[in-house]
Design a protein around this motif. Structure first.
Motif, PDB file in Angstrom:
ATOM      1  N   ARG B 199      33.589  38.760  51.920  1.00  0.00           N
ATOM      2  CA  ARG B 199      32.557  38.466  50.928  1.00  0.00           C
ATOM      3  C   ARG B 199      32.741  39.387  49.732  1.00  0.00           C
ATOM      4  NH1 ARG B 199      27.360  39.636  51.929  1.00  0.00           N
ATOM      5  NH2 ARG B 199      27.922  40.826  53.800  1.00  0.00           N
ATOM      6  N   ILE B 200      32.259  38.931  48.576  1.00  0.00           N
ATOM      7  CA  ILE B 200      32.376  39.717  47.348  1.00  0.00           C
ATOM      8  C   ILE B 200      31.023  39.755  46.656  1.00  0.00           C
ATOM      9  CG2 ILE B 200      33.498  39.886  45.089  1.00  0.00           C
ATOM     10  CD1 ILE B 200      35.773  38.160  46.245  1.00  0.00           C
ATOM     11  N   TYR B 201      30.619  40.960  46.247  1.00  0.00           N
ATOM     12  CA  TYR B 201      29.460  41.077  45.367  1.00  0.00           C
ATOM     13  C   TYR B 201      29.981  41.330  43.959  1.00  0.00           C
ATOM     14  CZ  TYR B 201      26.432  41.465  49.432  1.00  0.00           C
ATOM     15  OH  TYR B 201      25.756  41.214  50.599  1.00  0.00           O
ATOM     16  N   VAL B 202      29.607  40.460  43.045  1.00  0.00           N
ATOM     17  CA  VAL B 202      30.037  40.634  41.659  1.00  0.00           C
ATOM     18  C   VAL B 202      28.938  41.366  40.909  1.00  0.00           C
ATOM     19  CG1 VAL B 202      30.826  39.476  39.570  1.00  0.00           C
ATOM     20  CG2 VAL B 202      31.343  38.484  41.814  1.00  0.00           C
ATOM     21  N   LEU B 203      29.308  42.478  40.280  1.00  0.00           N
ATOM     22  CA  LEU B 203      28.325  43.266  39.531  1.00  0.00           C
ATOM     23  C   LEU B 203      28.450  42.990  38.038  1.00  0.00           C
ATOM     24  CD1 LEU B 203      28.325  46.861  41.078  1.00  0.00           C
ATOM     25  CD2 LEU B 203      27.252  44.771  41.904  1.00  0.00           C
ATOM     26  N   SER B 204      27.321  43.141  37.368  1.00  0.00           N
ATOM     27  CA  SER B 204      27.316  43.061  35.905  1.00  0.00           C
ATOM     28  C   SER B 204      27.817  44.380  35.344  1.00  0.00           C
ATOM     29  CB  SER B 204      25.895  42.812  35.420  1.00  0.00           C
ATOM     30  OG  SER B 204      25.120  43.970  35.663  1.00  0.00           O
ATOM     31  N   ARG B 212      26.240  37.884  41.499  1.00  0.00           N
ATOM     32  CA  ARG B 212      26.642  36.784  42.376  1.00  0.00           C
ATOM     33  C   ARG B 212      27.195  37.342  43.690  1.00  0.00           C
ATOM     34  NH1 ARG B 212      28.490  31.448  41.110  1.00  0.00           N
ATOM     35  NH2 ARG B 212      27.735  31.780  38.993  1.00  0.00           N
ATOM     36  N   GLU B 213      26.893  36.650  44.749  1.00  0.00           N
ATOM     37  CA  GLU B 213      27.506  36.971  46.037  1.00  0.00           C
ATOM     38  C   GLU B 213      28.415  35.813  46.407  1.00  0.00           C
ATOM     39  OE1 GLU B 213      24.734  37.525  49.249  1.00  0.00           O
ATOM     40  OE2 GLU B 213      26.304  37.120  50.716  1.00  0.00           O
ATOM     41  N   ILE B 214      29.647  36.098  46.700  1.00  0.00           N
ATOM     42  CA  ILE B 214      30.615  35.024  46.915  1.00  0.00           C
ATOM     43  C   ILE B 214      31.278  35.163  48.274  1.00  0.00           C
ATOM     44  CG2 ILE B 214      32.851  34.128  46.144  1.00  0.00           C
ATOM     45  CD1 ILE B 214      31.906  34.671  43.301  1.00  0.00           C
ATOM     46  N   ARG B 215      31.233  34.103  49.030  1.00  0.00           N
ATOM     47  CA  ARG B 215      31.884  34.086  50.333  1.00  0.00           C
ATOM     48  C   ARG B 215      33.349  33.678  50.133  1.00  0.00           C
ATOM     49  NH1 ARG B 215      29.502  34.839  54.911  1.00  0.00           N
ATOM     50  NH2 ARG B 215      27.428  34.926  54.028  1.00  0.00           N
ATOM     51  N   VAL B 216      34.255  34.281  50.852  1.00  0.00           N
ATOM     52  CA  VAL B 216      35.667  33.921  50.731  1.00  0.00           C
ATOM     53  C   VAL B 216      36.101  33.284  52.036  1.00  0.00           C
ATOM     54  CG1 VAL B 216      37.988  34.732  50.173  1.00  0.00           C
ATOM     55  CG2 VAL B 216      35.998  35.912  49.223  1.00  0.00           C
ATOM     56  N   PRO B 217      36.077  31.973  52.118  1.00  0.00           N
ATOM     57  CA  PRO B 217      36.310  31.309  53.406  1.00  0.00           C
ATOM     58  C   PRO B 217      37.788  31.076  53.696  1.00  0.00           C
ATOM     59  CG  PRO B 217      35.625  29.701  51.752  1.00  0.00           C
ATOM     60  CD  PRO B 217      35.786  31.013  51.035  1.00  0.00           C
ATOM     61  N   LEU B 218      38.655  31.831  53.061  1.00  0.00           N
ATOM     62  CA  LEU B 218      40.086  31.601  53.241  1.00  0.00           C
ATOM     63  C   LEU B 218      40.537  32.077  54.617  1.00  0.00           C
ATOM     64  CD1 LEU B 218      41.275  32.869  49.751  1.00  0.00           C
ATOM     65  CD2 LEU B 218      40.738  30.535  50.456  1.00  0.00           C
ATOM     66  N   PRO B 219      41.467  31.333  55.243  1.00  0.00           N
ATOM     67  CA  PRO B 219      41.938  31.732  56.580  1.00  0.00           C
ATOM     68  C   PRO B 219      42.761  33.015  56.517  1.00  0.00           C
ATOM     69  CG  PRO B 219      43.293  29.953  55.705  1.00  0.00           C
ATOM     70  CD  PRO B 219      42.175  30.138  54.729  1.00  0.00           C
ATOM     71  N   ARG B 220      42.729  33.758  57.610  1.00  0.00           N
ATOM     72  CA  ARG B 220      43.593  34.924  57.743  1.00  0.00           C
ATOM     73  C   ARG B 220      44.671  34.593  58.766  1.00  0.00           C
ATOM     74  NH1 ARG B 220      41.290  39.772  55.434  1.00  0.00           N
ATOM     75  NH2 ARG B 220      39.100  39.502  54.984  1.00  0.00           N
ATOM     76  N   PRO B 221      45.861  35.167  58.699  1.00  0.00           N
ATOM     77  CA  PRO B 221      46.282  36.113  57.664  1.00  0.00           C
ATOM     78  C   PRO B 221      46.345  35.476  56.278  1.00  0.00           C
ATOM     79  CG  PRO B 221      48.135  35.479  59.053  1.00  0.00           C
ATOM     80  CD  PRO B 221      46.918  34.914  59.678  1.00  0.00           C
ATOM     81  N   ARG B 222      45.904  36.227  55.323  1.00  0.00           N
ATOM     82  CA  ARG B 222      45.924  35.759  53.945  1.00  0.00           C
ATOM     83  C   ARG B 222      47.376  35.689  53.481  1.00  0.00           C
ATOM     84  NH1 ARG B 222      40.451  37.198  52.202  1.00  0.00           N
ATOM     85  NH2 ARG B 222      39.287  35.935  53.672  1.00  0.00           N
ATOM     86  N   ASP B 223      47.676  34.630  52.782  1.00  0.00           N
ATOM     87  CA  ASP B 223      49.055  34.454  52.314  1.00  0.00           C
ATOM     88  C   ASP B 223      49.014  33.974  50.871  1.00  0.00           C
ATOM     89  OD1 ASP B 223      51.618  33.807  51.787  1.00  0.00           O
ATOM     90  OD2 ASP B 223      51.817  32.258  53.339  1.00  0.00           O
ATOM     91  N   ASP B 241      35.271  33.888  35.426  1.00  0.00           N
ATOM     92  CA  ASP B 241      34.340  33.250  34.506  1.00  0.00           C
ATOM     93  C   ASP B 241      32.987  33.968  34.516  1.00  0.00           C
ATOM     94  OD1 ASP B 241      33.806  31.107  32.655  1.00  0.00           O
ATOM     95  OD2 ASP B 241      32.362  30.404  34.168  1.00  0.00           O
ATOM     96  N   ILE B 242      32.526  34.340  35.714  1.00  0.00           N
ATOM     97  CA  ILE B 242      31.250  35.058  35.816  1.00  0.00           C
ATOM     98  C   ILE B 242      31.336  36.386  35.066  1.00  0.00           C
ATOM     99  CG2 ILE B 242      29.654  36.192  37.402  1.00  0.00           C
ATOM    100  CD1 ILE B 242      30.592  34.173  39.540  1.00  0.00           C
ATOM    101  N   LEU B 243      32.485  37.075  35.260  1.00  0.00           N
ATOM    102  CA  LEU B 243      32.625  38.407  34.657  1.00  0.00           C
ATOM    103  C   LEU B 243      32.754  38.329  33.143  1.00  0.00           C
ATOM    104  CD1 LEU B 243      35.021  40.091  37.216  1.00  0.00           C
ATOM    105  CD2 LEU B 243      32.707  40.840  36.643  1.00  0.00           C
ATOM    106  N   LEU B 244      33.443  37.285  32.666  1.00  0.00           N
ATOM    107  CA  LEU B 244      33.722  37.214  31.230  1.00  0.00           C
ATOM    108  C   LEU B 244      32.606  36.549  30.444  1.00  0.00           C
ATOM    109  CD1 LEU B 244      37.526  36.376  31.310  1.00  0.00           C
ATOM    110  CD2 LEU B 244      36.409  38.574  30.890  1.00  0.00           C
ATOM    111  N   ASN B 245      31.771  35.735  31.123  1.00  0.00           N
ATOM    112  CA  ASN B 245      30.655  35.081  30.441  1.00  0.00           C
ATOM    113  C   ASN B 245      29.348  35.466  31.104  1.00  0.00           C
ATOM    114  OD1 ASN B 245      32.393  33.416  28.715  1.00  0.00           O
ATOM    115  ND2 ASN B 245      32.960  32.493  30.682  1.00  0.00           N
ATOM    116  N   PRO B 246      28.926  36.719  30.911  1.00  0.00           N
ATOM    117  CA  PRO B 246      27.724  37.170  31.608  1.00  0.00           C
ATOM    118  C   PRO B 246      26.500  36.389  31.138  1.00  0.00           C
ATOM    119  CG  PRO B 246      28.455  38.797  30.011  1.00  0.00           C
ATOM    120  CD  PRO B 246      29.486  37.723  30.015  1.00  0.00           C
TER     121      PRO B 246
END
Ligand SMILES: Nc1ncnc2c1ncn2[C@@H]1O[C@H](COP(=O)(O)OP(=O)(O)O)[C@@H](O)[C@H]1O
Ligand SMILES: [Mg+2]
Lengths: 272, 255
Positions: B199-204, B212-223, B241-246
């Motif tokens: 998971r990722i928390y995006v800060l201003s 924003r809180e973002i789930r990363v549902p990608l399978p592991r091992p990450r490739d 986009d979130i970071l560049l267009n607050p």
């Protein structure tokens, strides 16, 4: 990953090569002095030639050595006291910041005292023995070391301190494990400055009154119109200072092996 | 199971608002990233967690309020903080030494990890003799060997060149799959966050809030070159986009 070369000791010839410019400049100075003293017609009782100074130094070597011993003793004893005091006070200041504001003005004033005025007073109060010499040597050498140590503690990387506290380290542990080693380069810089004052401090004290020592030897030689012997004693004291200075450099190498190891990293040429 | 939980954490330095409103949680065995611009206040958040600074709001670990006495975190500061005067072996045992572990036992514990961390043969070297990537691995070894409940990693690869960083990210992902540490990673590298995190928390920007809180549902091992690469790319684009267009702040929308 880059290849890391094994640590190879720097060859001795490289260290000697570094001394060549110094040897040349000192040699040229001596030659110029010799020529001037020989051909200007100046009297040897005013300005003796270096050859004469050397000759007289050899003739009077027993007296010179005899007088150098108490000077060395005073220098080392005074320096040891000053070192101990600088360490103790630097720690006090580091642990109790207000002590800094209380003590530093006093130390700074102590550095403004003219030695010419202070030396006779200290001798007057403490006699002709070792004590006043130790005090004067300590007085002139103490401050640079104290400042260097305090500054060195403060140079500790902030992240290292934060990490240690997050690990659960107390103040004493942080001091021993991080602040003290961080201060080492600063300490040695201060030590090198101090050591050059130390012999001069001892000689000053002897000049003001002593039974034996290079200072009193110089005074007597001057009163007997023997500038050659004064200069011979100056040569001895300069040699003493150089030897002590060399010892600090050697000590630093032994105490900080990582410094030279860092220069051996692949791709980095050791500084000459 | 939630291990770390922050509720409305705020922090100001002499009137300078650094953290405006941070609420987040990290579950057991979860790899969570905090992603935000430089100067947002990310490192400040770790200072609050390790007790170096005090702020407002609530912080819990395993349901109990965080205080200075519980030592839940193994903290890796932003710069590697290796001690130049200690050999790598003695740098990596530092945390154990502070915990009071005997030198011999501490050395035995780190010794088994040197190969896994790609540092075998460099035990007796000084940090200045190591490459940037090796230094980071040594710092990471020093961190994980403390066996605390959770890792706090502050931009561990921020100072590395792009190639070394990519190699280190792959290595860390692999290590994490093996050890399943509970970890909170600070980064300003979008790709790194997506590649490593659950998971990722995006800060201003400062004063920081969670935008924003973002789930990363990608399978592991990450490739990075595998079938999920496209999905990862889309996530990265979204975060960028979130970071560049607050968006202008309109009151908090979580809980
Ligand atoms: N101890 C402190 N005193 C005053 N200001 C601080 C302190 N620590 C950090 N700051 C300020 O807080 C802001 C955020 O810093 P930091 O948390 O290091 O950001 P980031 O890690 O996100 O790059 C910066 O503007 C910094 O100057
Ligand atoms: Mg930071």
């Amino acid at each position: 990953m880059p290849v890391v070369s094994p640590v190879a000791p720097r060859p001795l010839s490289a260290s000697l090569a570094k001394a060549v410019p110094a040897i040349i400049s000192v040699g040229l100075l001596a030659v110029a002095w010799q020529l001037y003293a020989t051909y200007s017609g100046i009297k040897p009782t005013i300005l003796p030639a270096p050859s004469r100074v050397l000759e007289q130094a050899m003739l009077n070597r027993d007296a010179l050595i005899d007088n150098a011993v108490p000077t060395i003793r005073a220098t080392l004893a005074g320096f040891a006291c000053s070192l101990a005091a600088a360490f103790a006070l630097s720690m006090l200041v580091d642990f109790f910041q207000p002590m800094r504001r209380a003590l530093f003005p006093v130390f700074i004033v102590s550095q403004t005292l003219p030695l010419v005025a202070i030396a006779p007073l200290v001798v007057l109060w403490f006699g002709f023995g070792l004590a006043p010499k130790i005090m004067l040597v300590a007085l002139v050498t103490f401050f640079p070391m104290l400042v260097a140590l305090v500054q060195g503690y403060e140079a500790t990387e902030v992240e290292i301190g934060q990490m240690l506290r997050a690990m659960g380290a107390g103040r004493w542990r942080v001091f021993v494990v991080a602040r003290l080693p961080s201060a080492l380069p600063y300490f040695f810089a201060g030590l090198r400055i101090s050591i050059t004052y130390a012999v001069v401090g001892a000689i000053f004290a002897e000049y003001a009154g002593a039974a034996k020592g290079l200072g009193i030897y110089m005074l007597n030689a001057k009163n007997n119109f023997r500038p050659d012997l004064v200069l011979a004693a100056v040569g001895v004291s300069a040699t003493l200072t150089l030897v002590l200075f060399g010892l600090t450099v050697l000590l630093q190498r032994l105490a900080m092996p990582w410094e030279r190891a860092g220069q051996q990293r692949a791709g980095k040429v050791p500084r000459q | 199971m939630r291990r770390l939980e922050l509720r409305h954490v705020r922090k100001a330095f002499d009137g300078l608002d650094v953290l405006a409103d941070i609420s987040l949680s990290v579950g057991a065995g979860e790899f969570v990233s905090i992603l935000g611009p430089s100067g947002a206040g990310k490192s400040t958040l770790f200072q609050l967690l390790t007790g170096a600074e005090h702020g407002e709001g609530e912080m819990f670990f395993d349901g109990a309020p965080l205080d200075d006495h519980g030592r839940h975190f193994a903290f890796m500061p932003q710069r590697d903080a290796l001690m130049p005067w200690r050999r790598i072996l003695d740098n990596t045992t530092l945390g154990l030494e502070v915990q009071g572990v005997k030198r011999k036992a501490a050395r035995a514990r780190v010794a088994s990890l040197f190969a896994e961390f790609g540092l075998a043969g460099f035990e007796r070297h000084f940090p200045a003799q190591l490459s940037g990537g090796m230094r980071q691995r040594a710092a990471l070894l020093r961190t994980v060997v403390q066996e605390r409940d959770m890792l706090l990693l502050d931009e561990p690869f921020g100072a590395l060149d792009a190639l070394t960083r990519a190699a280190m990210q792959r290595w860390l992902e692999q290590m994490w799959r093996h050890h399943r540490w509970t970890a909170l990673l600070i980064t300003h590298d979008v790709r790194e966050a997506v590649f490593l995190s659950d998971r990722i928390y995006v800060l201003s920007a400062r004063p920081a809030r969670v935008v924003r809180e973002i789930r990363v549902p990608l399978p592991r091992p990450r490739d990075p070159a595998g079938a999920a690469a496209q999905q990862a790319g889309a996530l990265e684009a979204e975060i960028l986009d979130i970071l560049l267009n607050p968006q202008p702040f309109k009151g908090h929308d979580h809980d």
